[in-house]
Design a protein around this motif. Sequence first.
Motif, short mmCIF file in Angstrom:
data_model
loop_
_atom_site.label_atom_id
_atom_site.label_comp_id
_atom_site.label_asym_id
_atom_site.label_seq_id
_atom_site.Cartn_x
_atom_site.Cartn_y
_atom_site.Cartn_z
N VAL A 152 44.65 35.69 34.32
CA VAL A 152 43.42 35.01 34.77
C VAL A 152 42.25 35.54 33.94
CG1 VAL A 152 41.89 34.61 36.73
CG2 VAL A 152 44.36 34.68 37.08
N GLU A 153 41.44 34.64 33.47
CA GLU A 153 40.27 35.01 32.67
C GLU A 153 39.20 35.67 33.53
OE1 GLU A 153 39.85 34.53 29.35
OE2 GLU A 153 41.88 33.72 29.20
N ASP A 154 38.42 36.59 32.93
CA ASP A 154 37.34 37.26 33.66
C ASP A 154 36.28 36.26 34.11
OD1 ASP A 154 38.55 39.70 33.40
OD2 ASP A 154 37.40 40.30 31.62
N GLY A 155 36.00 35.26 33.29
CA GLY A 155 35.00 34.26 33.66
C GLY A 155 35.42 33.49 34.90
N ASP A 156 36.72 33.21 35.04
CA ASP A 156 37.21 32.51 36.23
C ASP A 156 37.05 33.37 37.47
OD1 ASP A 156 37.90 30.36 34.65
OD2 ASP A 156 40.01 30.96 34.43
N ILE A 157 37.29 34.66 37.34
CA ILE A 157 37.13 35.57 38.48
C ILE A 157 35.67 35.65 38.88
CG2 ILE A 157 37.36 37.97 39.24
CD1 ILE A 157 39.85 38.17 37.48
N GLU A 207 33.34 33.43 38.37
CA GLU A 207 32.96 32.14 38.93
C GLU A 207 33.46 32.02 40.38
OE1 GLU A 207 34.11 27.57 37.99
OE2 GLU A 207 33.67 28.85 36.26
N TYR A 208 34.68 32.51 40.63
CA TYR A 208 35.23 32.48 42.00
C TYR A 208 34.39 33.34 42.93
CZ TYR A 208 38.23 33.53 45.96
OH TYR A 208 38.71 33.70 47.23
N LEU A 209 34.01 34.54 42.46
CA LEU A 209 33.22 35.43 43.29
C LEU A 209 31.83 34.84 43.57
CD1 LEU A 209 34.16 38.91 41.81
CD2 LEU A 209 34.86 37.95 44.00
N ALA A 210 31.25 34.15 42.60
CA ALA A 210 29.94 33.54 42.80
C ALA A 210 30.03 32.43 43.85
CB ALA A 210 29.41 32.99 41.48
N ASP A 211 31.08 31.62 43.79
CA ASP A 211 31.24 30.55 44.77
C ASP A 211 31.56 31.08 46.15
OD1 ASP A 211 30.76 28.74 42.80
OD2 ASP A 211 32.88 28.28 42.40
N ALA A 212 32.26 32.22 46.22
CA ALA A 212 32.67 32.78 47.50
C ALA A 212 31.58 33.64 48.12
CB ALA A 212 33.94 33.60 47.32
N GLY A 213 30.44 33.79 47.50
CA GLY A 213 29.37 34.61 48.05
C GLY A 213 29.53 36.07 47.73
N GLY A 214 30.33 36.41 46.76
CA GLY A 214 30.56 37.79 46.39
C GLY A 214 29.52 38.25 45.39
N ALA A 215 29.93 39.15 44.54
CA ALA A 215 29.02 39.71 43.54
C ALA A 215 28.62 38.63 42.55
CB ALA A 215 29.71 40.87 42.82
N LYS A 216 27.46 38.80 41.97
CA LYS A 216 26.95 37.86 40.97
C LYS A 216 27.77 38.02 39.69
CE LYS A 216 23.66 36.53 43.62
NZ LYS A 216 24.03 35.52 44.55
N PRO A 217 27.90 36.94 38.91
CA PRO A 217 28.73 37.03 37.71
C PRO A 217 28.28 38.09 36.73
CG PRO A 217 28.16 34.76 38.19
CD PRO A 217 27.44 35.60 39.17
N ASP A 218 26.98 38.38 36.67
CA ASP A 218 26.53 39.37 35.69
C ASP A 218 26.42 40.77 36.29
OD1 ASP A 218 24.46 38.76 37.35
OD2 ASP A 218 22.95 38.70 35.76
N ALA A 219 26.72 40.89 37.55
CA ALA A 219 26.62 42.20 38.19
C ALA A 219 27.70 43.11 37.63
CB ALA A 219 26.78 42.06 39.70
N GLY A 220 27.32 44.32 37.31
CA GLY A 220 28.26 45.30 36.82
C GLY A 220 28.65 45.10 35.38
N LYS A 221 28.02 44.18 34.69
CA LYS A 221 28.38 43.92 33.31
C LYS A 221 27.86 45.05 32.44
CE LYS A 221 29.00 39.48 31.42
NZ LYS A 221 28.45 38.23 31.06
N GLY A 222 28.75 45.85 31.93
CA GLY A 222 28.36 46.92 31.03
C GLY A 222 27.68 48.08 31.72
N THR A 223 27.65 48.15 33.04
CA THR A 223 27.00 49.27 33.72
C THR A 223 28.06 50.09 34.43
OG1 THR A 223 26.63 47.97 35.71
CG2 THR A 223 24.86 48.03 34.08
N SER A 224 27.82 51.35 34.50
CA SER A 224 28.68 52.23 35.28
C SER A 224 27.76 53.19 36.01
CB SER A 224 29.66 52.98 34.38
OG SER A 224 28.98 53.91 33.58
N ILE A 225 28.28 53.96 36.88
CA ILE A 225 27.44 54.86 37.67
C ILE A 225 26.80 55.93 36.80
CG2 ILE A 225 29.22 56.53 38.33
CD1 ILE A 225 27.71 55.92 41.22
#
Length: 177
Positions: free
Chosen positions: A128-133, A135-153
């Motif tokens: 499964v492509e990362d973009g599909d995941i 997109e699924y999370l955005a539609d399901a009310g989960g994390a935003k597609p750009d959240a966590g992109k390239g960031t770590s604690i």
Amino acid sequence: MMQDEIRNELNELGSTLGSKGREMPMQAPEGYFEGLAERMTRMAADTEDLRMARIDMPYKVPAGYFDTLPGKVMERTGVVQKKGILISFRQLRWAAAAVLFIMAGIGGYQMFYGNEAPRYEQEILANVEDGDIQEYLADAGGAKPDAGKGTSIDKMDIAPADIIVYLDETGWDNEYY
């Protein structure tokens, strides 16, 4: 003493029991028990004496009478007798052995082939492509597609004092840190 008083009272009442002595009601003739064993042995040998001593059964039971008696009694009562299946102990042992054999087979199958389903699911998810995941999370009310992109604690800009305040407010003790 007491017996004399009772006997006197019975005589005053006119009872015949007062005049009776203390005798045994049954008595054996004199010499009856002498030679009894010999007389019994002779009686056993003599067929005429045996015929006199024989006890005849007044009632004769037909052959197989008691085998059919329960069924006849149940017919008279009007209760319908249910026929059931009788299982012998030998059949029960074979059935138990068959159940154990089947259980061992199912257990062995689960042990050797039971983990294939998760591996199969992991292979599907790996494709499964990362973009599909996202997109699924955005539609399901989960994390935003750009959240966590390239960031770590490690790259987040948070002061250690802020972390301690947060832990104190949420009930964590800071002595472990």
